[in-house]
Scaffold this active site. Structure first.
Site: not given
Ligand code: 5RP
Length: 229
Positions: A33, A36, A107, A125
């Protein structure tokens, strides 16, 4: 050459493409989710590989269907071949914090069921050690006040996300916890699991098998079996 002018979005796409290269015909894929993971879902759709998938959120399930991926409800699934998901922070030991998108419970379940779990991320990240991002904790709404009070001594701040008005796909609320007073993450994760009312949290300490991290157009792959000796 590392091209710093490349945008974060281009790097997200590159990391996603690298992970999608692991997808093979006939696999059952776990779809993560977030923004990315959405790049990976669209890339799988574009590639037209004959796979089936489970989704970690309704949003990802909807996107997958839009791009032609067959979604199976996870309640009928025992194991998944490969899951591709994003993260809010990931460190050299492949420890991650997830859940800014509020999907960490599903997840983590899908990650646990997966033979291989791969994180995809842009350079923003990657951290030396996790703990700067807020740590999301999913709780049943009935326990909001009790769990908030139980968690408060462990963090600088514990905030009920959106005042409790927005529920996760499992009908729960999220507490965003800032600045843990301890960096003993294994202990914190273990303790969180013992608090009645907590159903999930964003500490992924052992679930991630590999990560593709893109920075300035260059993708680096980290593998747990290589990083943990
Ligand atoms: C959702 C998540 C996402 O993988 C995480 O927040 C990264 O999101 P993004 O790719 O929009 O930065 O853990 O619960």
């Amino acid at each position: 050459m590392n091209d710093k002018s490349r945008s974060i979005d281009e790097d997200k796409q590159l990391a996603a493409d690298a992970a999608v290269a692991e997808v093979q015909e006939g696999m059952l894929i776990g779809l993560g989710t977030g923004s990315t993971a959405a790049y990976a879902i669209r890339a799988i759709g574009r590639a037209g590989i004959a796979i089936e998938a489970v989704a970690t959120s309704e949003a990802s399930a909807n996107l997958a269907r839009e791009v032609g991926i067959k979604i199976i409800h996870f309640s009928r699934v025992e194991r998944v071949d490969l899951t591709i998901d994003g993260a809010d922070e990931i460190d050299e030991g492949l420890r991650a914090i997830k859940g800014a998108g509020g999907a960490m419970l599903r997840e983590k379940i899908v990650a646990a069921a997966s033979d291989r779990m791969v994180v995809i991320a842009d350079r923003s990240k990657r951290v030396e050690t996790i703990g700067v991002a807020k740590l999301p904790v999913e709780i049943v709404p009935f326990a909001t006040a009790y769990v908030s009070a139980a968690l408060r001594p462990m963090f600088d701040a514990v905030d009920l996300r959106d005042g409790g008005r927005v529920l996760t796909d499992s009908g729960n609320v999220v507490l965003d916890c800032m600045n843990s007073h301890s960096d003993d993450w294994d202990r914190l994760a273990g303790w969180l699991s013992t608090v009645p009312g907590v159903v999930g949290h964003g500490l992924f300490l052992s679930e991630v098998d590999a990560a593709y991290i893109a920075s300035g157009g260059i993708v680096t792959r980290l593998e747990r079996r290589l990083t943990s000796g």
